[in-house]
Design an enzyme around this catalytic site. Sequence first.
Site, mmCIF file in Angstrom:
data_model
loop_
_atom_site.group_PDB
_atom_site.id
_atom_site.type_symbol
_atom_site.label_atom_id
_atom_site.label_comp_id
_atom_site.label_asym_id
_atom_site.label_seq_id
_atom_site.Cartn_x
_atom_site.Cartn_y
_atom_site.Cartn_z
ATOM 1 N N SER A 95 0.820 -1.208 0.000
ATOM 2 C CA SER A 95 0.000 0.000 0.000
ATOM 3 C C SER A 95 0.855 1.259 0.000
ATOM 4 C CB SER A 95 -0.898 -0.004 1.244
ATOM 5 O OG SER A 95 -1.553 1.240 1.399
ATOM 6 N N TYR A 123 -2.444 5.625 -4.417
ATOM 7 C CA TYR A 123 -3.432 6.678 -4.340
ATOM 8 C C TYR A 123 -2.881 7.860 -5.127
ATOM 9 C CZ TYR A 123 -5.656 4.278 -0.383
ATOM 10 O OH TYR A 123 -6.300 3.372 0.414
ATOM 11 N N THR A 149 -6.107 2.706 -6.576
ATOM 12 C CA THR A 149 -7.339 2.719 -5.788
ATOM 13 C C THR A 149 -8.082 4.022 -6.047
ATOM 14 O OG1 THR A 149 -6.377 1.305 -4.092
ATOM 15 C CG2 THR A 149 -8.290 2.605 -3.458
ATOM 16 N N ARG A 158 -14.495 6.423 10.090
ATOM 17 C CA ARG A 158 -14.420 5.157 10.825
ATOM 18 C C ARG A 158 -14.519 5.457 12.316
ATOM 19 N NH1 ARG A 158 -9.449 3.613 6.830
ATOM 20 N NH2 ARG A 158 -10.708 3.755 4.936
ATOM 21 N N LYS A 239 -8.821 -0.415 -8.670
ATOM 22 C CA LYS A 239 -9.504 -1.007 -7.526
ATOM 23 C C LYS A 239 -10.502 -0.014 -6.931
ATOM 24 C CE LYS A 239 -8.411 -3.032 -2.958
ATOM 25 N NZ LYS A 239 -9.067 -2.034 -2.103
ATOM 26 N N HIS A 263 -13.993 -1.280 -0.534
ATOM 27 C CA HIS A 263 -12.931 -0.961 0.416
ATOM 28 C C HIS A 263 -13.146 -1.686 1.743
ATOM 29 C CE1 HIS A 263 -9.534 1.994 0.197
ATOM 30 N NE2 HIS A 263 -9.441 1.687 1.473
ATOM 31 N N ARG A 266 -15.113 0.194 4.382
ATOM 32 C CA ARG A 266 -14.389 1.196 5.163
ATOM 33 C C ARG A 266 -14.509 2.608 4.601
ATOM 34 N NH1 ARG A 266 -10.584 -0.719 8.421
ATOM 35 N NH2 ARG A 266 -8.954 0.767 7.841
ATOM 36 N N ASP A 297 -12.899 -8.095 -4.077
ATOM 37 C CA ASP A 297 -12.543 -8.196 -2.661
ATOM 38 C C ASP A 297 -13.718 -7.690 -1.828
ATOM 39 O OD1 ASP A 297 -12.474 -5.403 -2.337
ATOM 40 O OD2 ASP A 297 -10.302 -5.299 -2.126
ATOM 41 N N GLY A 299 -15.247 -8.698 2.181
ATOM 42 C CA GLY A 299 -16.088 -9.726 2.792
ATOM 43 C C GLY A 299 -15.541 -11.126 2.734
ATOM 44 N N ILE A 300 -14.421 -11.347 2.042
ATOM 45 C CA ILE A 300 -13.895 -12.709 1.900
ATOM 46 C C ILE A 300 -13.222 -13.141 3.195
ATOM 47 C CG2 ILE A 300 -12.144 -14.111 0.735
ATOM 48 C CD1 ILE A 300 -12.736 -12.501 -1.803
#
Length: 380
Positions: A95, A123, A149, A158, A239, A263, A266, A297, A299-300
Amino acid sequence: MAERRTPRAPFDYADGGADEEIALRRSRSAFADVIFHPRVLNDVATVDTTRSVLGKPVSLPFGIAPTGFTRMMHAEGELAGAAAAAAAGIPFTLSTMGTASIEEVAARSRQVDPNARTWFQLYVWKDRECSAELIRRAAAAGMETLVVTVDVPVGGRRLRDVRNGMTVPPSLTPRTVIDTALHPAWWFDFLTTEPLSFSSLDKSSGSIKELFEKMFDPSVTIADLAWIRSEWPGTIVVKGVQTAADAVRVADAGVDAIVLSNHGGRQLDRAPTPLDILPGVVRALEHVPVRPEIWLDSGIMSGGDIVAALALGANFTFIGRAYLYGLMAGGRAGVDRSIAILRSEIERSMRLLGVAHLDDVTPEHVSRRSVPTLVGAIER
């Protein structure tokens, strides 16, 4: 185990989502809604979990997603994830918010496997030259793929982080002092290793909100993908796509793969669930002249989740929290264990479904208990 071994603030940063965490819960429950339809009397003595991703094979149909603040979860941080991924034959993505440098991660991956697939997540900053410098560093380090992303024009809210006073480096408050007593091993590692910083941000510190405001640019448009293509020599993945219409726009921009992602719940709470929009995106991209790969991606949490995503049309998947829980639980050994668990679950699911190769997993093997109403699905 991760929760027991990690102080509240970094654990909640990994575990939590935005606002009321509705998108986070929906992303996980969508996989529970899947029904498998096994075919019997097929030879599954040997199963093949390899997958072709961006023209090259990977040993498993998932890679490690880009995650920030990673050395805050465990002192080994990204270096543990990169080494474990290389050993397993899967990609690792560093990242922009990483706490190990581009050069360190690339070198650690190659120590394990000279052909390791190491990627960099970008980013697009307000200062485009800063972004260009990161792109050049990633290319010079031999990273093959740039994961851009696009779902963070601003940082999500959050609330767990707000309540925990989450900063980098961690603030010493009465609450964190109490946490010191409860998690002495974590604090010993934190205090006796290199000071925590974002390697791409030139030793930046402050609250999460302050860091996001410095980095993220709400003026980014699809035109910036052409600029990125002019700067980057390798493959490009976008992404954060969340509608079929945007999937077509991004595909028309000439990228190599798109990642359906909210994300991990998030950013925008109540955002679409990637598994729900996947079939519509697959249909929408059928007539794109050069079809990008479709990844997923959010929830996996199991190998069964990964097989379900592949059956519904995904070419590849990313894991985030499933990796971070392993890291927090046991550093490199914990990441190895997480990957091993997912591998065994994928193999078991394949055998029980009656398929010997992942390419044989099709929509005929799955259905949904409830079919969601999808917004933004379009026909080309």
